[in-house]
Structures are given as C-alpha cells and as structure tokens.
Design an enzyme around this catalytic site. Structure first.
Site, short mmCIF file in Angstrom:
data_model
loop_
_atom_site.label_atom_id
_atom_site.label_comp_id
_atom_site.label_asym_id
_atom_site.label_seq_id
_atom_site.Cartn_x
_atom_site.Cartn_y
_atom_site.Cartn_z
N ARG A 1 -58.33 -6.82 26.24
CA ARG A 1 -57.52 -7.12 27.42
C ARG A 1 -58.45 -7.62 28.52
O ARG A 1 -59.55 -7.06 28.72
CB ARG A 1 -56.79 -5.87 27.91
CG ARG A 1 -55.58 -5.48 27.09
CD ARG A 1 -54.43 -6.47 27.21
NE ARG A 1 -53.28 -6.09 26.43
CZ ARG A 1 -53.01 -6.52 25.19
NH1 ARG A 1 -53.83 -7.36 24.58
NH2 ARG A 1 -51.90 -6.15 24.57
N HIS B 1 -55.44 -16.61 24.13
CA HIS B 1 -54.92 -15.35 23.56
C HIS B 1 -54.35 -15.61 22.16
O HIS B 1 -53.18 -15.33 21.90
CB HIS B 1 -53.86 -14.73 24.49
CG HIS B 1 -53.64 -13.27 24.23
ND1 HIS B 1 -53.31 -12.37 25.21
CD2 HIS B 1 -53.69 -12.54 23.09
CE1 HIS B 1 -53.16 -11.17 24.69
NE2 HIS B 1 -53.38 -11.25 23.40
C1 GLV Z 1 -51.73 -8.76 21.67
O1 GLV Z 1 -52.49 -8.89 22.58
C2 GLV Z 1 -51.34 -7.49 21.17
O2 GLV Z 1 -51.72 -6.49 21.78
O3 GLV Z 1 -50.66 -7.45 20.15
#
Ligand code: GLV
Length: 315
Positions: free
Chosen positions: A230, A278
C-alpha cells in the site's frame, strides 16, 4: 437458498463465476456506481452475504441480515476503516493467486535492472555493441521481504530461485523451515547490506509510514525498493530525499496513497522511480474463486465462514 449480493465494477464476470462455483446460492450483481436507486433493491436488503471491493456509502446500513463480507482482494484496510461495517460482520480476504503474479512483478522489475535491459535497448537503438553491458550477478545478494504471508513467501521463493539470500519480516516472529524470519524492528540492521527491499505487508497502524527517513537512513545507493503493498507505507517525501542523498538507488512503486497517482506527483518524472498502475496482483475471477470457494460452500450450508480478518490485528 441464501443470497449473496455482488457489488463490484466487474459484477458481470463475478456473478456467473460464483454461481457456477456454488449453485446452492442466489447470486445477483450490481455496479458500485449504479444509480443510487439500484442499490436500494429489496433483494440486496435481504442478502446475508456481500462480495465487494469498495463499499458504496449507505449500502451496509441497508443490509440488516448481512453476516459476511467477502473482500474482492487481499488488502482489507479500506473495509476496516469503514465505520459503517459493524464488527459482528465477518470479513474474509482473497489473496491466493496474487503471490504468483507479484513474484513475477518483483522478478521482472529487479531483473530489468540487473540485466540492464534499458541500457541494452538504448545501445541497440544506437547500433552499439557495448561489451561493458555486463549483467549484475544477484547470487548471494540479500532480499528483504517486509510482510511474509502467502504473498511474501511466494516472492521469497522466486527471489531465492534467482540466487538471492531471502529474509522475511513478520509481526510475530516464528521458526520457519524455509526462510529466516525477523521482527520489523530489526529491518534497519539488514538494510545496509540489502540489494532489494520488497513491501508486501498489509496496511495497519504499525506499517503506515514505516518506510520513512529514519529507516532509509540505513539504506544506500545500491538499494532498490519495490512496493506492492500500500502506498501509505512509504513516506513519499522521505523516499524522494533518500534517492537524492544516496540512501536509495531506485524505487518501483505499484501502489500510492491516492490512486490513480495524481498527474502533478513528482513520482511520475523521477528518473529512478518506476510507476506502475496497481497491476502487480490482478484480480481475475477465474483464479480468485479458488480462494473463495471453501467459504462460499460454508455460507451456502449455513455454517460460519472461516479465516475472518482479525480486526485488532488489521488483517
Ligand atoms: C489489491 O491491492 C488488493 O489488496 O487486493
């Protein structure tokens, strides 16, 4: 038959996948941004289960029978921070398939660097046969993996296969048959001799802002940071400062406190930062259903789900 509401931007894919995996459930789907009226459907109000990523405002209050939330991903920080979800509701995660994807991501970015792929491409462009472009040998170099659950272990195995010495960092240190494990407080002792630090821990009160100036003071210009966890775990201004002062060589960032990464972020243009959208652990219904299936079965049979997130621990 029990009802499971799927409120997800890819509900059209998820609903048939769940329904086929556990035909003893009634499953219906909505887009989280459906017009506000759609989410007041009485069917949703009657559902005991919810499959969701971001919970639309007011949804949980409209589900009085809700006992189970299946998160459509690994990290549950966004759900635990949501005051509308009462503690009596069991929250479960799905992370089984991400370790494989994330180990590919970490290996790809590390190897691109050590095999000097960008430089080779530049030399190719210039039609230059540069025999000085020798790959870096990773044999015996140290990889530190912060967060050593299923995902971290999978990444650890991949890096070990590349010849690296792997150390895992976990909240509760335990004997491990495969890798040396340490507490997070000792990470700074390993940084001076590390080649790569990979972040794959959940976001909790302890991990928020963990990679800051104090920790990076132990880094060096040959250290690469890879964050697949994160964005909030890294203090961005301290990261930028560390790159300038030779306390960090490179950063590969797949996650950011605000996503999409704002266009004016200095991270976009830094020559030694790689920004990716991401995508290190893509959530594919066909793959993730394997994680979810045992609890779908329990839910269909009226049994309590297993493996619920420990709210005090934060994952
Ligand atoms: C993506 O970031 C997840 O936590 O699945």
């Amino acid at each position: 038959m029990r009802k499971l509401a799927v409120v997800h931007h890819r509900h059209a894919e998820w609903v048939p996948t769940i329904a086929e995996a556990e035909p003893r459930l009634l499953v219906r789907g909505w887009h989280p941004k459906d017009n506000p009226g759609a989410l007041t459907d009485p069917w949703i109000a009657d559902a005991e289960g919810l499959f969701v990523w971001r919970v639309p405002t007011g949804l949980v209050e409209r589900m009085p029978k809700l006992t189970w939330i299946q998160n459509a991903g690994a990290g549950v920080d966004h759900l635990l921070a949501d005051p509308s979800i009462p503690p009596r509701i069991a929250i479960t995660r799905a992370d089984g398939q991400f370790g494989l994807w994330m180990s590919r991501y970490v290996a790809a970015h590390l190897l691109a660097e050590t095999q000097r792929i960008d430089e080779c491409r530049r030399a190719q462009h210039d039609r230059t046969w540069d025999s000085h472009l020798v790959p870096e040998d990773l044999t015996g170099k140290t990889a530190l993996i912060f967060g050593f659950g299923r995902i971290g272990r999978r990444i650890g195995r991949a890096l070990r296969e590349l010849g690296m010495e792997v150390h895992g960092f976990v909240r509760s240190v335990r004997e491990d048959p495969e890798f040396p494990l340490h507490g997070p407080a000792s990470l700074h002792e390993f940084l001076p001799s590390a080649r790569v630090l990979v972040l794959c821990a959940p976001l909790t009160a302890e991990t928020r802002g963990f990679v800051d100036a104090k920790l990076l003071a132990n880094g060096h210009a040959g250290l690469t940071l890879i964050n697949v966890a994160r964005g909030e775990q890294v203090v961005a201004k301290d990261l930028l400062a560390a790159l300038e002062t030779g306390k960090l060589g490179r950063a590969v960032l797949d996650v950011f406190p605000s996503e999409p990464l704002p266009a004016d972020s200095p991270l976009w243009s830094h020559p030694r930062i790689v920004v990716t959208p991401h995508h290190s652990g893509p959530s594919r219904p066909r793959a993730m259903i394997l994680d979810i299936l045992p609890n779908l079965r329990r839910f269909a049979e009226g049994k309590p789900v297993e493996g619920a997130v420990d709210r005090a621990r934060g994952y």
